[in-house]
Motif scaffolding. Sequence first.
Motif, mmCIF file in Angstrom:
data_model
loop_
_atom_site.group_PDB
_atom_site.id
_atom_site.type_symbol
_atom_site.label_atom_id
_atom_site.label_comp_id
_atom_site.label_asym_id
_atom_site.label_seq_id
_atom_site.Cartn_x
_atom_site.Cartn_y
_atom_site.Cartn_z
ATOM 1 N N THR A 144 0.625 -1.261 -0.030
ATOM 2 C CA THR A 144 0.401 0.039 -0.027
ATOM 3 C C THR A 144 0.764 1.230 0.073
ATOM 4 O OG1 THR A 144 0.176 -0.109 2.437
ATOM 5 C CG2 THR A 144 -1.719 -1.678 1.396
ATOM 6 N N LEU A 145 0.506 2.556 -0.246
ATOM 7 C CA LEU A 145 1.279 3.113 -0.361
ATOM 8 C C LEU A 145 1.181 3.614 0.774
ATOM 9 C CD1 LEU A 145 -1.235 5.933 -2.425
ATOM 10 C CD2 LEU A 145 1.437 4.555 -3.147
ATOM 11 N N GLY A 146 0.676 3.074 1.898
ATOM 12 C CA GLY A 146 1.313 3.512 3.718
ATOM 13 C C GLY A 146 2.328 2.811 3.660
ATOM 14 N N PHE A 147 2.298 1.788 2.990
ATOM 15 C CA PHE A 147 3.159 0.414 3.262
ATOM 16 C C PHE A 147 5.202 0.917 3.067
ATOM 17 C CE2 PHE A 147 6.402 -2.599 3.204
ATOM 18 C CZ PHE A 147 6.542 -3.496 4.107
ATOM 19 N N LEU A 148 4.513 1.993 1.799
ATOM 20 C CA LEU A 148 5.460 2.385 0.439
ATOM 21 C C LEU A 148 6.384 3.243 1.675
ATOM 22 C CD1 LEU A 148 7.408 3.003 -1.428
ATOM 23 C CD2 LEU A 148 5.581 3.702 -2.661
ATOM 24 N N PHE A 149 5.681 4.169 2.115
ATOM 25 C CA PHE A 149 5.754 5.436 2.363
ATOM 26 C C PHE A 149 6.724 4.937 3.827
ATOM 27 C CE2 PHE A 149 3.741 8.103 -0.889
ATOM 28 C CZ PHE A 149 4.741 8.965 -0.918
ATOM 29 N N GLY A 178 12.578 8.617 -5.849
ATOM 30 C CA GLY A 178 12.872 9.330 -7.210
ATOM 31 C C GLY A 178 11.670 7.963 -7.660
ATOM 32 N N LEU A 179 12.731 6.901 -8.167
ATOM 33 C CA LEU A 179 12.376 5.680 -8.399
ATOM 34 C C LEU A 179 11.398 5.232 -7.129
ATOM 35 C CD1 LEU A 179 15.899 4.037 -9.082
ATOM 36 C CD2 LEU A 179 13.749 4.982 -10.949
ATOM 37 N N TYR A 180 11.593 4.989 -5.699
ATOM 38 C CA TYR A 180 10.755 5.047 -5.477
ATOM 39 C C TYR A 180 8.988 5.228 -5.247
ATOM 40 C CZ TYR A 180 13.786 2.369 -2.084
ATOM 41 O OH TYR A 180 14.896 0.910 -1.509
ATOM 42 N N LEU A 181 8.900 6.797 -5.297
ATOM 43 C CA LEU A 181 7.472 7.242 -5.582
ATOM 44 C C LEU A 181 7.062 7.423 -6.694
ATOM 45 C CD1 LEU A 181 8.714 11.129 -4.889
ATOM 46 C CD2 LEU A 181 7.361 9.591 -3.215
ATOM 47 N N VAL A 182 7.503 6.517 -7.727
ATOM 48 C CA VAL A 182 6.835 6.150 -8.586
ATOM 49 C C VAL A 182 6.696 4.353 -8.704
ATOM 50 C CG1 VAL A 182 7.539 8.372 -10.079
ATOM 51 C CG2 VAL A 182 8.890 6.113 -10.722
ATOM 52 N N SER A 183 7.290 3.914 -7.998
ATOM 53 C CA SER A 183 7.044 2.615 -7.600
ATOM 54 C C SER A 183 5.670 1.885 -7.793
ATOM 55 C CB SER A 183 7.749 1.655 -6.669
ATOM 56 O OG SER A 183 7.098 1.989 -5.788
ATOM 57 N N PRO A 184 4.451 2.662 -6.946
ATOM 58 C CA PRO A 184 3.402 2.316 -7.844
ATOM 59 C C PRO A 184 2.838 1.970 -8.778
ATOM 60 C CG PRO A 184 3.537 3.221 -5.511
ATOM 61 C CD PRO A 184 4.591 3.213 -6.675
ATOM 62 N N PHE A 185 3.359 2.918 -9.825
ATOM 63 C CA PHE A 185 3.200 2.858 -11.100
ATOM 64 C C PHE A 185 3.809 1.774 -12.234
ATOM 65 C CE2 PHE A 185 2.109 7.086 -10.073
ATOM 66 C CZ PHE A 185 1.540 7.023 -10.246
ATOM 67 N N LEU A 186 5.222 1.433 -11.928
ATOM 68 C CA LEU A 186 6.282 0.259 -12.454
ATOM 69 C C LEU A 186 5.607 -0.844 -12.432
ATOM 70 C CD1 LEU A 186 9.497 2.394 -11.969
ATOM 71 C CD2 LEU A 186 7.979 2.244 -14.114
ATOM 72 N N LYS A 187 5.376 -0.316 -10.567
ATOM 73 C CA LYS A 187 4.489 -2.318 -10.594
ATOM 74 C C LYS A 187 3.538 -2.354 -10.924
ATOM 75 C CE LYS A 187 3.619 -3.013 -6.242
ATOM 76 N NZ LYS A 187 4.668 -4.266 -6.186
#
Length: 349
Positions: A74-79, A136-145
């Motif tokens: 989830t975005l929460g877990f990512l952050f 920056g890569l972590y921020l866009v990782s949900p889209f890359l997934k």
Amino acid sequence: MSSNNRIVYVDLLRLLACFSVIVLHTAASSWYTTPVNSFEWQILNLYDGLVRFCVPVFVMISGAFLLNPEKQMTLGFLFHKYISRIVLAFVFWSAIYSISLNIMKFRSFSAEFLVSVLKDFLIGHYHLWFLFMIFGLYLVSPFLKKITEERRLSEYYIFLFLIFGLLIPFLQKSSLFSVTAVLTERMHFHFVLGFSGYFVIGFFLLTHSIATWLKVLIYIAGVTGTLATIIFTSLISIAGNTPNEFFYSYLSPNVAASSIAIFLFFKEKVSRITLPVRLSKSISKLSLCAFGIYLVHDFYNIALKAVGLTTLSFNPLFSVPIISIIVFLLSLATILLLKRIPLLRRFIM
């Protein structure tokens, strides 16, 4: 080749990338100031060119695990787990570097000292640029997934990265193709630029099999790319009578080729090596220190240089690996010590 759900060949690759960063920075410390037609500079260029794969491989390893579609995030877990740790690491290490280096520079407390500390802290020590990039890569990782959920879509993304992220920008740096830059600028085509391609390639290589002919092509391109980095850097530097980094770019086709080949070699060849369980566990534990070693290692580069030990202290053919090993071991000892301190453990990734 795994241990406690860890992939040992990836741990080995992470350690190799970590040590290679140290070799790169060790060789680079005298690369800019040594005459390019000297034996010493050519040896520094040799080492520097051999290890240019280090940063792209680090990025590929990160992408290999973070972009796994089966890994619920989830975005929460990512952050909370990833992005916050990057921010904390930057704040801590940037503060340490900026304060200590400015103390060495000014040797007194003043307004100028405070301004310099604040400026250096915000910019970050030179090697901390990696934290900005991975942030920056972590921020866009949900889209890359979403892209890595489908093999064909991943292949398409990688193809676009190779063409628009590597080849075209590389060619446009030359006078022959520079006129075409206006065409790509009009496209505003940024989605596959930067290091995101390496992120996706890392996941793709880890999880998908590829044809034998393509493996052979990648290995040939990898060897060719490494030789091109070393040879052409030497030629254009001598021609201009000054060090030239054109072929050193992490986003150049030659460095990309060597980086992808190294990753593939570890997956295809190193993974087949059977190691004792105890050794595998030790490798995995050391691998967990790799990023911390990256963060702290330049302290020891600076310290050794301050006491007069540089790559030009003796034959660089030997000084570069010897100094790199010393820096690696000192950095490893530091991280192992910091890991024992609960308050500081969270700042070393």
